[in-house]
Design an enzyme around this catalytic site. Structure first.
Site, PDB file in Angstrom:
ATOM      1  CB  SER A  42      -0.825   0.230   1.113  1.00 13.30           C
ATOM      2  OG  SER A  42      -1.855   0.964   1.100  1.00 13.30           O
ATOM      3  CG  ASP A  57      -6.023  -2.375  -4.802  1.00  9.86           C
ATOM      4  OD1 ASP A  57      -6.928  -2.088  -3.659  1.00  9.86           O
ATOM      5  OD2 ASP A  57      -4.960  -2.323  -4.781  1.00  9.86           O
ATOM      6  CG  HIS A  73      -5.190  -2.419  -1.040  1.00  9.27           C
ATOM      7  ND1 HIS A  73      -4.342  -1.969  -2.014  1.00  9.27           N
ATOM      8  CD2 HIS A  73      -4.743  -2.113   0.234  1.00  9.27           C
ATOM      9  CE1 HIS A  73      -3.711  -1.058  -1.699  1.00  9.27           C
ATOM     10  NE2 HIS A  73      -3.625  -1.142  -0.213  1.00  9.27           N
TER      11      HIS A  73
END
Length: 430
Positions: free
Chosen positions: A249, A339, A373
């Site tokens: 991330s 995601d 994600h």
């Protein structure tokens, strides 16, 4: 005496019902074999899994199975007929665990002193209704550890660097890796400790919201991360001449910047991160990179109420991309095509295109259709959305259960292969 034996027969039959999990004590990335025996043939049964996190939040999963002619269920062979998944998925009860209270994420904090204890319960019927208390016919506890035998943890407070260093057993030297997470902040250790259990020396690095570090991320000071890299390389148990970075991330965005600007970094894994500077400025020596601003009007709200940021950076142009052609080491982009926080495949593809335009072959992308994600170690439950205190509402991460589980299993193997290939000195074994 004969009557007494006949009366005891049903009890003895009941006692033969067993739920067997092997191994019952292992690392979280090790598969578990689950079998039920001693049941009537062709009977529908339920197997449930329950675990509590360190804040007593409950996570559960369940699946329905039909016993074979011998009255057995083997999750490696028997397909689930319903519940949280269908089909043959030996570890389905683990990766389908979901919170009883919405928007909680199952994440281990204290990796050294306690495992996650997962309770498996067997019921001789379809047990849908939580309101009906049906006693289980057999139970088994499974301990899932994030740290292997002999791994040591060192609290790190050197100069500005804050974190925890995990060292494998043995003399070393070991290939060194810095582990970075995203806007969750604080110190996240579970992946570092697990990688150390597989022979890597890993520094779980905090960079805000931890001890005396800034409470909020106002900028990315790359010199802080360079200080961490130098600290790691100066450690007597760390192998020279360079280190790796594994990052997720916002951490993956920072990890990519480290690959671009720091000569100490020779192998970088970026999991679902931006390939631009986003939200806050990036500073390194005299360089200041102004962040792109997200088009928040493109933000969407999932039916669950969680916000999706996937489309807020799709307008980016190639000029915004970090100078990946300057990276002296190898880069592995891992992206989930579902995601919902970021169009991570688009970001990674633009970085790969830029590498090609500069005649570089140092990048590789693994794209996983259906994955979300938070691609984590194998058998970790899918976290589709979780509460984000900064937003004051839940954030959507996306992912299809089965595809996400497969991505986690495959990518974990590829990550370890990548680091072994690019960090190990010739002749070394790990």
């Amino acid at each position: 005496m004969e009557m007494s034996r006949r009366e005891e027969a049903p009890l003895n039959t009941l006692m033969m019902i067993k739920l067997i999990a092997t191994p019952s004590n292992a690392l979280v990335d090790e598969p578990v074999s689950i079998r039920a025996t001693g049941l009537p043939p062709s009977q529908i049964v339920t197997i449930k899994a329950t675990v509590k996190d360190e804040n007593d939040n409950v996570f559960q999963s369940q699946a329905f199975y039909k016993t074979n002619e011998a009255g057995e269920v083997d999750l490696e062979k028997t397909p689930a007929l319903g519940g949280d998944y269908v089909g043959v998925h030996p570890m389905g009860l683990f990766f389908s665990l979901k919170p009883k209270k919405a928007f909680h994420r199952l994440m281990k904090k204290d990796v050294m002193n306690s495992p996650f204890c997962i309770c498996l319960d067997l019921y001789d019927s379809v047990n849908w209704l939580e309101t009906v208390r049906i006693p289980s016919k057999a139970s088994q506890r499974v301990q899932r550890w994030f740290v292997g035998p002999g791994v040591k943890r060192e609290q790190i407070q050197e100069g500005r660097v804050r974190g925890a260093l995990f060292l494998p057993p043995g003399k070393g030297p070991f290939p060194g890796i810095i582990d970075l997470f995203g806007v969750i902040g604080g110190l996240v250790e579970f992946r570092a400790s697990l990688l150390a259990s597989h022979g890597f020396a890993v520094l779980a690095l905090a960079y805000f919201a931890y001890k005396d570090l800034p409470e909020k991320l106002q900028e990315v000071d790359l010199e802080y991360f360079e200080e961490a890299a130098n600290f790691l390389l100066s450690h007597p148990k760390i192998q020279q001449p360079g280190i790796g970075v594994i990052s997720t991330s916002k951490g993956a965005e920072i990890g990519l910047a480290m690959a671009c600007y720091l000569k100490q970094v020779i192998a970088t894994v970026c999991i679902n991160g931006a390939t631009t500077t986003t939200a806050v400025p990036l500073r390194y020596q005299d360089l200041v990179v102004t962040p792109i601003q997200q088009a928040l009007e493109r933000m969407e709200v999932h039916v669950s109420g969680a916000v999706c940021f996937r489309h807020t950076t799709q307008y980016l142009q190639n000029k915004n991309i970090l100078p990946v052609e300057k990276a002296q080491g190898k880069i592995l982009f891992i992206v989930g095509e579902n995601d919902e926080l970021l169009d991570s495949k688009l970001h990674a593809q633009r970085a790969m295109d830029r590498l090609r335009r500069h005649g570089r072959s140092s990048g590789r992308m693994l794209a996983y259709p259906g994955a979300g994600h938070l691609i984590e170690p194998p058998y970790s439950p899918l976290c589709f959305a979780s509460w984000q205190p900064v937003l004051g509402r839940p954030m959507c991460f996306g992912g299809d259960l089965m595809a996400h589980a497969a991505a986690q299993e495959h990518s974990w193997r590829e990550i370890q292969k990548f680091f072994r290939k690019h960090l190990l000195q010739s002749g070394s074994k790990l």
